[in-house]
Design a protein around this motif. Structure first.
Motif, PDB file in Angstrom:
ATOM      1  N   PHE A  45      38.517  36.969  29.483  1.00 53.81           N
ATOM      2  CA  PHE A  45      38.221  38.301  28.953  1.00 53.81           C
ATOM      3  C   PHE A  45      39.301  39.343  29.231  1.00 53.81           C
ATOM      4  O   PHE A  45      39.356  40.369  28.567  1.00 53.81           O
ATOM      5  N   GLY A  46      40.139  39.105  30.241  1.00 49.02           N
ATOM      6  CA  GLY A  46      41.168  40.080  30.574  1.00 49.02           C
ATOM      7  C   GLY A  46      40.592  41.274  31.314  1.00 49.02           C
ATOM      8  O   GLY A  46      39.384  41.433  31.431  1.00 49.02           O
ATOM      9  N   PRO A  47      41.468  42.149  31.825  1.00 50.13           N
ATOM     10  CA  PRO A  47      41.011  43.311  32.593  1.00 50.13           C
ATOM     11  C   PRO A  47      40.417  44.397  31.703  1.00 50.13           C
ATOM     12  O   PRO A  47      40.820  44.562  30.564  1.00 50.13           O
ATOM     13  N   SER A  48      39.457  45.123  32.257  1.00 44.27           N
ATOM     14  CA  SER A  48      38.827  46.241  31.559  1.00 44.27           C
ATOM     15  C   SER A  48      38.992  47.498  32.392  1.00 44.27           C
ATOM     16  O   SER A  48      39.263  47.432  33.601  1.00 44.27           O
ATOM     17  N   ASN A  49      38.785  48.620  31.766  1.00 43.75           N
ATOM     18  CA  ASN A  49      38.861  49.897  32.461  1.00 43.75           C
ATOM     19  C   ASN A  49      37.840  49.926  33.589  1.00 43.75           C
ATOM     20  O   ASN A  49      36.675  49.595  33.387  1.00 43.75           O
ATOM     21  N   GLY A  50      38.261  50.293  34.792  1.00 38.82           N
ATOM     22  CA  GLY A  50      37.370  50.343  35.948  1.00 38.82           C
ATOM     23  C   GLY A  50      37.392  49.099  36.811  1.00 38.82           C
ATOM     24  O   GLY A  50      36.894  49.126  37.939  1.00 38.82           O
ATOM     25  N   ASP A  51      37.955  47.997  36.320  1.00 37.75           N
ATOM     26  CA  ASP A  51      38.040  46.763  37.113  1.00 37.75           C
ATOM     27  C   ASP A  51      38.972  46.954  38.307  1.00 37.75           C
ATOM     28  O   ASP A  51      39.993  47.646  38.210  1.00 37.75           O
ATOM     29  N   ILE A  52      38.623  46.327  39.417  1.00 37.98           N
ATOM     30  CA  ILE A  52      39.550  46.247  40.552  1.00 37.98           C
ATOM     31  C   ILE A  52      40.295  44.934  40.390  1.00 37.98           C
ATOM     32  O   ILE A  52      39.678  43.870  40.326  1.00 37.98           O
ATOM     33  N   VAL A  53      41.618  45.012  40.287  1.00 33.30           N
ATOM     34  CA  VAL A  53      42.420  43.823  40.013  1.00 33.30           C
ATOM     35  C   VAL A  53      43.392  43.533  41.149  1.00 33.30           C
ATOM     36  O   VAL A  53      43.735  44.409  41.937  1.00 33.30           O
ATOM     37  N   VAL A  54      43.829  42.283  41.193  1.00 36.61           N
ATOM     38  CA  VAL A  54      44.826  41.836  42.165  1.00 36.61           C
ATOM     39  C   VAL A  54      46.067  41.444  41.385  1.00 36.61           C
ATOM     40  O   VAL A  54      45.979  40.732  40.381  1.00 36.61           O
ATOM     41  N   PHE A  55      47.239  41.917  41.828  1.00 40.31           N
ATOM     42  CA  PHE A  55      48.468  41.624  41.103  1.00 40.31           C
ATOM     43  C   PHE A  55      49.669  41.590  42.043  1.00 40.31           C
ATOM     44  O   PHE A  55      49.598  42.051  43.186  1.00 40.31           O
ATOM     45  N   LEU A  56      50.739  41.004  41.548  1.00 37.09           N
ATOM     46  CA  LEU A  56      52.027  41.016  42.240  1.00 37.09           C
ATOM     47  C   LEU A  56      52.931  41.994  41.482  1.00 37.09           C
ATOM     48  O   LEU A  56      53.169  41.796  40.288  1.00 37.09           O
ATOM     49  N   PRO A  57      53.411  43.050  42.121  1.00 37.16           N
ATOM     50  CA  PRO A  57      54.234  44.024  41.407  1.00 37.16           C
ATOM     51  C   PRO A  57      55.476  43.375  40.817  1.00 37.16           C
ATOM     52  O   PRO A  57      56.200  42.668  41.509  1.00 37.16           O
ATOM     53  N   ASN A  58      55.686  43.595  39.526  1.00 38.38           N
ATOM     54  CA  ASN A  58      56.813  43.013  38.791  1.00 38.38           C
ATOM     55  C   ASN A  58      56.861  41.493  38.885  1.00 38.38           C
ATOM     56  O   ASN A  58      57.906  40.878  38.702  1.00 38.38           O
ATOM     57  N   GLY A  59      55.720  40.881  39.199  1.00 39.44           N
ATOM     58  CA  GLY A  59      55.643  39.424  39.299  1.00 39.44           C
ATOM     59  C   GLY A  59      56.383  38.861  40.491  1.00 39.44           C
ATOM     60  O   GLY A  59      56.647  37.653  40.568  1.00 39.44           O
ATOM     61  N   ASN A  60      56.716  39.713  41.461  1.00 35.30           N
ATOM     62  CA  ASN A  60      57.499  39.305  42.634  1.00 35.30           C
ATOM     63  C   ASN A  60      56.656  38.440  43.571  1.00 35.30           C
ATOM     64  O   ASN A  60      55.774  38.934  44.277  1.00 35.30           O
TER      65      ASN A  60
END
Length: 197
Positions: A77-92
């Motif tokens: 479904f992908g991210p939605s407004n209000g979701d708390i997400v986990v990510f790596l900045p710039n894919g680093n």
């Protein structure tokens, strides 16, 4: 007197392979295979744990708190407004995981004016006492139009957060995201629980 011969034997009756026995064996094999598949899906979808670093997501999540990440639903479904997400900045991959909240999605126009967040020209946190006015607008001092696959993220504790306002993080793309936080483990006096956004 004659004694009756004992009818005890040490030879067991041979098992006859019947359709009923075949169905029972097949049923057990099916249940076992299904259990293995479900376990694999569960581990793939929810098996990732990430530790929150810093106080940027307080009061939603605290420094040192462990969160469980849903990768499977996120991919569908992908991210939605209000979701708390986990990510790596710039894919680093050498960086630690960042935990932030999605405040704008593809197609939105984002700008921070006088410490307040504006999405598509509308102020977002005017009557929301949860968020303090932002001291630093960063790159969002000028209006940003999000393209396909681009998201703007902020920490809930906005004046103590390195997020999309920072030039070294900037706009977060779908390819940088790992998944959505779906459960927070308890830490100290802070309660954990399911994230309902």
């Amino acid at each position: 007197m004659f004694r009756k011969k004992s009818k005890l034997t040490f030879h067991q009756k041979k098992t006859i392979f019947t359709p009923k026995l075949f169905r029972e064996i097949f049923s057990w094999i099916s249940v076992t295979v299904l259990s293995i598949v479900l376990a694999f899906v569960f581990v793939f979808a929810f098996g990732m744990q990430v530790k929150v670093i810093g106080d940027s997501m307080e009061p939603s999540a605290y420094n040192g708190q462990t969160v469980l990440v849903n990768k499977l639903i996120f991919k569908i479904f992908g991210p939605s407004n209000g979701d708390i997400v986990v990510f790596l900045p710039n894919g680093n991959t050498n960086s630690h995981f960042y935990v932030k909240r999605v405040v704008a999605v593809p197609g939105d126009k984002v700008q921070i004016i006088d410490g307040s967040l504006y999405i598509n020209g509308t102020i977002q946190d005017k009557d929301d006492e949860e968020y303090d006015k932002m001291e630093d607008a960063g790159i969002a001092a000028n209006e940003i139009k999000l393209k396909s696959g681009e998201y703007f993220v902020l920490g809930d504790n906005r004046n103590s957060s390195e997020d999309s306002r920072s030039a070294n993080i900037g706009i977060v793309k779908t390819s940088m995201m790992v998944g959505k936080v779906w459960y927070k483990m308890g830490i100290g006096d802070h309660k954990g629980g399911i994230v309902l956004n």
